[in-house]
Scaffold this active site. Structure first.
Site, PDB file in Angstrom:
ATOM      1  N   HIS A   1      27.023  79.239  20.299  1.00  0.00           N
ATOM      2  CA  HIS A   1      27.389  78.045  19.522  1.00  0.00           C
ATOM      3  C   HIS A   1      28.464  77.295  20.282  1.00  0.00           C
ATOM      4  CE1 HIS A   1      27.059  75.882  15.721  1.00  0.00           C
ATOM      5  NE2 HIS A   1      28.344  75.600  15.848  1.00  0.00           N
TER       6      HIS A   1
ATOM      7  N   ASP B   1      28.836  75.823   4.134  1.00  0.00           N
ATOM      8  CA  ASP B   1      29.062  75.074   5.384  1.00  0.00           C
ATOM      9  C   ASP B   1      28.201  73.822   5.428  1.00  0.00           C
ATOM     10  OD1 ASP B   1      30.248  74.636   7.966  1.00  0.00           O
ATOM     11  OD2 ASP B   1      28.275  75.062   8.768  1.00  0.00           O
TER      12      ASP B   1
ATOM     13  N   ARG C   1      33.124  66.793   5.963  1.00  0.00           N
ATOM     14  CA  ARG C   1      34.145  66.661   7.025  1.00  0.00           C
ATOM     15  C   ARG C   1      33.763  65.542   7.983  1.00  0.00           C
ATOM     16  NH1 ARG C   1      33.657  71.829   9.840  1.00  0.00           N
ATOM     17  NH2 ARG C   1      35.245  71.071  11.262  1.00  0.00           N
TER      18      ARG C   1
ATOM     19  N   SER D   1      33.712  77.168   9.782  1.00  0.00           N
ATOM     20  CA  SER D   1      32.382  76.557   9.800  1.00  0.00           C
ATOM     21  C   SER D   1      31.468  77.302  10.771  1.00  0.00           C
ATOM     22  CB  SER D   1      32.527  75.081  10.208  1.00  0.00           C
ATOM     23  OG  SER D   1      31.308  74.559  10.660  1.00  0.00           O
TER      24      SER D   1
ATOM     25  N   LYS E   1      28.419  80.470   9.513  1.00  0.00           N
ATOM     26  CA  LYS E   1      26.958  80.417   9.677  1.00  0.00           C
ATOM     27  C   LYS E   1      26.490  81.397  10.752  1.00  0.00           C
ATOM     28  CE  LYS E   1      27.069  75.897  12.039  1.00  0.00           C
ATOM     29  NZ  LYS E   1      28.278  75.261  11.520  1.00  0.00           N
TER      30      LYS E   1
HETATM   31  N1  URA Z   1      30.335  73.072  15.118  1.00  0.00           N
HETATM   32  C1  URA Z   1      30.292  73.582  13.861  1.00  0.00           C
HETATM   33  O1  URA Z   1      29.315  74.218  13.480  1.00  0.00           O
HETATM   34  N2  URA Z   1      31.317  73.369  13.037  1.00  0.00           N
HETATM   35  C2  URA Z   1      32.416  72.677  13.415  1.00  0.00           C
HETATM   36  O2  URA Z   1      33.320  72.551  12.618  1.00  0.00           O
HETATM   37  C3  URA Z   1      32.472  72.152  14.721  1.00  0.00           C
HETATM   38  C4  URA Z   1      31.406  72.365  15.562  1.00  0.00           C
END
Ligand code: URA
Length: 434
Positions: A82, A161, A168, A183, A187
């Protein structure tokens, strides 16, 4: 407990308890806490911060807002990556097929465009028919059959999320370490991966501009992963200029496909190679990072990764002919080349302004209900350290709306600083945290 008291407590700089955080996240997920209350709390968190105990409690509350998938019965390592978000960052579109082609399962839950940064889901949805809204049962069966599945947060997995991410995005509360950590990790810890490689970006186009802040976020996320018995490694990488040449959804998809065909831009290919190599090590199919890099090269040159991408697209109901025919993708109706007004070397690119310029064209959202234009975006011709002549092209703007294009062109012009002295391009990989 009353939501308004919790907002006031954080507004006044006090630490929230686990029960208060659970109450808010549960209430927001089921609709008892309104968007306007959550928006106020997010801004209070943004301004006041959160302790590490609060961050862990927030992550766990979000993680438990939905189901936690267990794929251990599949009997193979499951590794995901990620990114904290950047401009032109389409690495997931290359990494998922590469790593799956090597036999490691990749269960990937991604996000949409966030503020000035792009989102994997929007890029994937450039492919006609491609479904990112698979049910949990479909997610599992696709993973089992193909080796990779790429979806968004659902009503089943990390629903908190899904709602918070969208809120956000439109309340200027993205660039906040505890909110980003919770966040990402909620996930990622819910999706059934056994290991996670994180790409934490720093620089003018990242949410965290300062490298120390990026390292701090990396360390928080590693400690959350360890607490939940998952392997985790962090690469701190440069985001002082867009990654690759393409910015915007279908343009980025094309660049990712070209990379799978062995024709990607060097910086982008290099980052995909480093991240994939670490995932292959974590997945137990490469002995070390160097062996992982060699495996990446082979999976690209043999076209095994491209073939895997075809399988993934078909399995998620997309039109896999896009791999051979880019005309099947959404494309902008018009193009304009933005030329340099002076000669010299590119010193600085304000990459957030570049991401913002692409968003203005319609590639991202300014409001919760904004519909994305998948065809618009930018092609970056000049990068930091490049020598440019007067009237040489800096950026091509792909657009559908002439007014938006003018606004976007102004942002791009002011993003580029050109000066007489040669400069070294920034180093792409800044650190590895284990
Ligand atoms: N990627 C995400 O999943 N969440 C964030 O807050 C920033 C980048």
């Amino acid at each position: 407990m009353r939501t308004v008291d919790i907002i006031a407590k954080k507004r006044d700089g006090h630490e929230l308890g686990r029960a208060e955080i659970d109450f808010i996240i549960r209430g927001y997920t089921n609709g008892d806490v309104a968007d306007y209350q959550m928006a106020a709390l997010l801004m209070a968190i943004y301004l006041r911060g959160m302790s590490s105990e609060e961050t862990v409690a927030l992550t766990e509350a979000m993680l438990h807002s939905g189901e936690i998938v267990d794929f251990s019965e599949l009997g193979r390592p499951r590794v995901d990556k990620h990114s904290t978000g950047g401009v032109g960052d389409k690495t997931s579109l290359v990494i998922a097929p590469v790593v799956a082609a090597a036999g490691v399962l990749v269960p990937m839950i991604s996000g949409r465009a966030l503020a000035h940064s792009g989102g994997t889901l929007d890029k994937l949805e450039s492919i006609p028919g491609f479904r990112t809204d698979l049910s949990l049962a479909e997610f599992r069966s696709t993973l089992e059959k193909v080796g990779a599945a790429l979806i968004g947060q659902t009503a089943e997995i990390a629903p908190a999320d899904k709602k918070l991410y969208a809120l956000r995005d439109v309340t200027a509360t993205v660039a906040c370490r505890p909110l980003m950590a919770a966040s990402i990790m909620s996930k990622k810890m819910a999706e059934g991966a056994s290991g996670l490689v994180l790409d934490v970006k720093t620089g003018s186009g990242a949410f965290l501009k300062n490298e120390n802040e990026a390292r701090e976020l990396g360390r928080i996320m590693i400690s959350i992963a360890r607490g939940l018995n998952k392997e985790c490694l962090v690469l701190i990488t440069d985001m002082n200029q867009p990654l690759g040449r393409a910015v915007g959804n279908s343009l980025e998809l094309i660049e990712a496909i070209e990379t799978l065909k062995g024709q990607g831009p060097e910086d982008f290919n290099c980052l995909c190679r480093e991240l994939s190599a670490e995932m292959l090590v974590m997945g137990g199919v490469a002995a070390d990072s160097e062996a992982g890099r060699r495996a990446y090269d082979k999976l690209i040159s043999s076209a095994a990764a491209l073939a895997k991408m075809r399988e993934i697209i078909k399995a998620q109901s997309g039109d896999a002919r896009v791999l051979d025919n880019y005309d099947l993708l959404p494309r902008a109706g018009q193009k304009r080349e933005l030329l340099s007004s002076e000669s010299g070397y590119v010193q600085v690119i304000d990459t957030e302004a570049i991401g913002h310029a692409s968003m203005l064209l319609g590639a991202g959202r300014a409001r919760l209900d904004t519909e994305i234009d998948l065809g618009v975006g930018l092609t970056i011709h000049s990068r930091i350290g490049d020598k440019v002549e007067r009237n040489s092209p800096l950026v091509t703007i792909h657009f559908n709306d002439a007014d938006r294009m003018e606004e976007s062109a102004n942002d791009i012009r002011s993003a580029y600083k050109i000066g007489p002295d040669p400069v070294e391009p920034p180093q792409l990989i800044k650190a590895v945290l284990r």
